[in-house]
Design a protein around this motif. Structure first.
Motif, PDB file in Angstrom:
ATOM      1  N   UNK A 222       0.830  -1.212   0.000  1.00 14.13           N
ATOM      2  CA  UNK A 222       0.000   0.000   0.000  1.00 14.13           C
ATOM      3  C   UNK A 222       0.864   1.261   0.000  1.00 14.13           C
ATOM      4  N   UNK A 223       1.967   1.265   0.720  1.00 15.47           N
ATOM      5  CA  UNK A 223       2.854   2.429   0.730  1.00 15.47           C
ATOM      6  C   UNK A 223       3.460   2.670  -0.650  1.00 15.47           C
ATOM      7  N   UNK A 224       3.956   1.617  -1.271  1.00 13.42           N
ATOM      8  CA  UNK A 224       4.566   1.762  -2.586  1.00 13.42           C
ATOM      9  C   UNK A 224       3.511   2.149  -3.626  1.00 13.42           C
ATOM     10  N   UNK A 225       2.313   1.601  -3.507  1.00 11.61           N
ATOM     11  CA  UNK A 225       1.241   1.942  -4.450  1.00 11.61           C
ATOM     12  C   UNK A 225       0.837   3.406  -4.330  1.00 11.61           C
ATOM     13  N   UNK A 226       0.652   3.873  -3.113  1.00 12.58           N
ATOM     14  CA  UNK A 226       0.273   5.278  -2.910  1.00 12.58           C
ATOM     15  C   UNK A 226       1.393   6.198  -3.385  1.00 12.58           C
ATOM     16  N   UNK A 227       2.626   5.862  -3.092  1.00  8.78           N
ATOM     17  CA  UNK A 227       3.754   6.667  -3.568  1.00  8.78           C
ATOM     18  C   UNK A 227       3.782   6.702  -5.088  1.00  8.78           C
ATOM     19  N   UNK A 228       3.567   5.565  -5.715  1.00 12.36           N
ATOM     20  CA  UNK A 228       3.538   5.526  -7.177  1.00 12.36           C
ATOM     21  C   UNK A 228       2.427   6.387  -7.753  1.00 12.36           C
TER      22      UNK A 228
END
Length: 78
Positions: A64-70
């Motif tokens: 979820x962190x990497x997805x939101x950052x992306x």
């Protein structure tokens, strides 16, 4: 453990100095903005995974962190 934290900290300093040099030496262009945002995203991930110990967290939080950052980076660039 302590050695990797110092290496990460040194890398963060190098990335911050690189960001400052890029912003001061280049004219404002799309490439400059993408480079600065990319370096900031890398710094964010380094801090999250090393100093906030996200690497020990559940896979849901990592994804979820990497997805939101992306999504944020993609939204800013577009």
């Amino acid at each position: 453990m302590k050695k990797t934290l110092f290496i990460t900290y040194g890398l963060l300093i190098v990335l911050t100095a690189s960001t400052a040099l890029i912003s001061n030496s280049m004219s404002v262009s799309r490439l400059t903005i993408i480079l600065i945002i990319g370096l900031s995203a890398v710094k964010f991930l380094l801090i999250s995974f090393k100093f906030m110990e996200l690497k020990k967290a559940n896979a849901f939080w990592k994804v979820s962190l990497i997805s939101v950052l992306g999504l944020i980076v993609l939204g800013i660039i577009l």
